[in-house]
Design an enzyme around this catalytic site. Structure first.
Site, short mmCIF file in Angstrom:
data_model
loop_
_atom_site.label_atom_id
_atom_site.label_comp_id
_atom_site.label_asym_id
_atom_site.label_seq_id
_atom_site.Cartn_x
_atom_site.Cartn_y
_atom_site.Cartn_z
N CYS A 141 0.87 -1.07 0.01
CA CYS A 141 0.02 0.01 -0.02
C CYS A 141 0.93 1.13 -0.06
CB CYS A 141 -1.01 0.00 1.02
SG CYS A 141 -2.46 1.16 1.03
N GLU A 155 -1.45 -9.19 3.47
CA GLU A 155 -1.57 -9.74 4.92
C GLU A 155 -3.15 -10.10 5.31
OE1 GLU A 155 -1.70 -5.33 5.67
OE2 GLU A 155 -0.88 -6.64 4.09
N HIS A 213 -3.25 -5.31 0.20
CA HIS A 213 -2.75 -5.86 1.53
C HIS A 213 -2.76 -7.26 1.35
CE1 HIS A 213 -2.58 -1.84 3.86
NE2 HIS A 213 -3.66 -1.75 2.89
#
Length: 180
Positions: free
Chosen positions: A27, A155, A153
């Protein structure tokens, strides 16, 4: 964000790029990698993200078109899972092992397409885009063993038993580092 903090991010990214240290920008990390690249590799002056300097000469990262007139920010940013088409021959396509992925987002600012050609010509390749090709989702530097930026993202979908391919790639590239 303080100017010293921004400069610290840019200097860290520059150091990783110049010294072949594995880098994964997520990001804002991807956005700062683009800013660093345009400043230090392309030699462009007045480079920044509109998030930090809305009057900069070269806004290589700008606010998304559909975010410009929103005064009550609330939950209005680009949120949720979106498809990303991976470029043939790219490192990220090799990591994911497929042509298209779906990853989650949370942002208002994006890569400014006015600078795509300059990035590509200087070796920062667009390796993932929205299906219509308009939104830059991923970048990678051709002269580096692992220099990857992702607007999304990874994650959010990564799990201990199913780590995101970008993290696996970062760990693998890091295992090959030789320290003094």
């Amino acid at each position: 964000m303080e100017i010293e903090e921004l400069n610290g991010k840019i200097n860290t990214i520059k150091y990783a790029r110049e010294n072949n240290i594995p880098f994964l920008g997520i990001c804002l990390g991807m956005q700062m990698a683009v800013v660093e690249f345009m400043k230090n590799v392309c030699g462009l002056q007045g480079v920044d993200s509109e998030e930090f300097d809305s009057y900069c000469e070269n806004p290589v990262i700008h606010i998304m078109e559909d975010q410009k007139n929103i005064s009550k920010k609330g939950g209005t940013m680009r949120l949720g899972a979106y498809p990303c088409v991976l470029k043939e021959g790219s490192l990220v396509k090799k990591l994911y092992g497929k042509d298209e992925i779906s990853e989650r987002h949370r942002h208002r600012y994006e890569f400014n397409n006015d600078y795509r050609e300059m990035c590509e010509e200087n070796g920062l390749h667009i390796s993932g885009t929205s299906p219509d090709g308009l939104l830059v989702e991923m970048v990678e530097y051709e002269k580096h063993p692992y220099f990857v930026g992702a607007q999304f993202h990874p994650e959010f979908k990564s799990r201990p038993d199913r780590p995101a391919p970008l993290f696996v790639g970062l760990v693998e590239a890091s295992k090959n580092l030789k320290f003094l």
